[in-house]
Write a protein that holds these residues in place. Structure first.
Motif, PDB file in Angstrom:
ATOM      1  N   ALA A   6      15.012  -7.366  -1.073  1.00 48.08           N
ATOM      2  CA  ALA A   6      14.687  -7.925  -2.392  1.00 48.08           C
ATOM      3  C   ALA A   6      14.004  -9.279  -2.256  1.00 48.08           C
ATOM      4  CB  ALA A   6      15.946  -8.045  -3.235  1.00 48.08           C
ATOM      5  N   GLN A   7      14.448 -10.071  -1.308  1.00 46.46           N
ATOM      6  CA  GLN A   7      13.841 -11.390  -1.106  1.00 46.46           C
ATOM      7  C   GLN A   7      12.390 -11.255  -0.678  1.00 46.46           C
ATOM      8  OE1 GLN A   7      13.042 -13.068   2.082  1.00 46.46           O
ATOM      9  NE2 GLN A   7      12.280 -14.777   0.879  1.00 46.46           N
ATOM     10  N   ALA A   9      10.438  -8.689  -1.235  1.00 47.68           N
ATOM     11  CA  ALA A   9       9.663  -8.056  -2.304  1.00 47.68           C
ATOM     12  C   ALA A   9       9.379  -9.009  -3.450  1.00 47.68           C
ATOM     13  CB  ALA A   9      10.395  -6.832  -2.823  1.00 47.68           C
ATOM     14  N   CYS A  10      10.270  -9.959  -3.682  1.00 50.79           N
ATOM     15  CA  CYS A  10      10.126 -10.854  -4.845  1.00 50.79           C
ATOM     16  C   CYS A  10       9.530 -12.210  -4.499  1.00 50.79           C
ATOM     17  CB  CYS A  10      11.490 -11.048  -5.499  1.00 50.79           C
ATOM     18  SG  CYS A  10      12.127  -9.534  -6.226  1.00 50.79           S
ATOM     19  N   THR A  19       7.581  -9.287 -10.778  1.00 48.19           N
ATOM     20  CA  THR A  19       7.915  -7.899 -10.442  1.00 48.19           C
ATOM     21  C   THR A  19       7.851  -7.745  -8.920  1.00 48.19           C
ATOM     22  OG1 THR A  19       5.614  -7.195 -10.639  1.00 48.19           O
ATOM     23  CG2 THR A  19       6.997  -6.988 -12.602  1.00 48.19           C
ATOM     24  N   PRO A  20       8.633  -6.843  -8.356  1.00 47.63           N
ATOM     25  CA  PRO A  20       8.645  -6.682  -6.896  1.00 47.63           C
ATOM     26  C   PRO A  20       7.293  -6.234  -6.339  1.00 47.63           C
ATOM     27  CG  PRO A  20      10.428  -5.430  -7.923  1.00 47.63           C
ATOM     28  CD  PRO A  20       9.578  -5.962  -9.015  1.00 47.63           C
ATOM     29  N   LEU A  25      11.305  -0.219  -5.459  1.00 46.74           N
ATOM     30  CA  LEU A  25      12.309  -1.039  -4.784  1.00 46.74           C
ATOM     31  C   LEU A  25      13.723  -0.593  -5.128  1.00 46.74           C
ATOM     32  CD1 LEU A  25      12.836  -3.462  -2.943  1.00 46.74           C
ATOM     33  CD2 LEU A  25      12.855  -4.898  -4.984  1.00 46.74           C
ATOM     34  N   HIS A  26      13.944  -0.237  -6.389  1.00 49.92           N
ATOM     35  CA  HIS A  26      15.282   0.194  -6.803  1.00 49.92           C
ATOM     36  C   HIS A  26      15.698   1.466  -6.057  1.00 49.92           C
ATOM     37  CE1 HIS A  26      18.790   0.486  -9.334  1.00 49.92           C
ATOM     38  NE2 HIS A  26      18.484   1.746  -9.596  1.00 49.92           N
ATOM     39  N   HIS A  29      16.701   0.589  -2.565  1.00 53.33           N
ATOM     40  CA  HIS A  29      18.035  -0.024  -2.559  1.00 53.33           C
ATOM     41  C   HIS A  29      19.123   1.049  -2.621  1.00 53.33           C
ATOM     42  CE1 HIS A  29      17.390  -4.486  -3.425  1.00 53.33           C
ATOM     43  NE2 HIS A  29      16.226  -3.981  -3.090  1.00 53.33           N
ATOM     44  N   ALA A 103      15.823  -6.733  -9.756  1.00 61.29           N
ATOM     45  CA  ALA A 103      15.407  -7.059  -8.393  1.00 61.29           C
ATOM     46  C   ALA A 103      14.825  -8.478  -8.307  1.00 61.29           C
ATOM     47  CB  ALA A 103      14.384  -6.047  -7.900  1.00 61.29           C
ATOM     48  N   CYS A 104      14.049  -8.862  -9.286  1.00 59.57           N
ATOM     49  CA  CYS A 104      13.426 -10.196  -9.249  1.00 59.57           C
ATOM     50  C   CYS A 104      13.897 -11.039 -10.430  1.00 59.57           C
ATOM     51  CB  CYS A 104      11.909 -10.080  -9.296  1.00 59.57           C
ATOM     52  SG  CYS A 104      11.224  -9.264  -7.846  1.00 59.57           S
TER      53      CYS A 104
END
Length: 104
Positions: A6-7, A9-10, A19-20, A25-26, A29, A103-104
């Motif tokens: 997540a880090q 991607a964001c 947005t990622p 991304l979800h 995860h 996510a972000c």
């Protein structure tokens, strides 16, 4: 793993994104969570098998085994069982974050 993903991607650069940058991304995860649960559950089952296999390793209670230094493989099986159970429970606690936190 999910936090690192997540880090990246964001915030791939110096500025955070709304947005990622990684598509789906979800879903990634969720896959990471499921794989983590399967791996830790499998490790717990293997450790449980080792625990049962070493049941008759040495006679005596835990204090006797500590004083004579026997039962190392049984101890390692117990350590594996506790560690994998801890990882399984920790992964379960991360499920609400993936489901309910953006996510972000």
């Amino acid at each position: 793993m999910n936090a690192t993903l997540a880090q990246e991607a964001c915030s791939p650069g110096t500025e955070p994104l709304a947005t990622p940058a990684i598509a789906n991304l979800h879903s990634i995860h969720v896959v990471v969570l499921v794989v983590s649960l399967l791996v830790s559950a499998s490790a717990a089952m293997i450790a449980l098998g080792a625990w049962r296999a070493t049941r008759n390793e040495q006679a005596g209670g835990p204090h006797a085994l500590l004083s004579i230094g026997e039962g190392r493989s049984r101890f390692m099986a117990l350590a594996g069982l506790l560690t994998s159970a801890g990882f399984f429970i920790g992964t379960l606690f991360s499920i609400p974050a993936v489901l309910f936190v953006p996510a972000c």
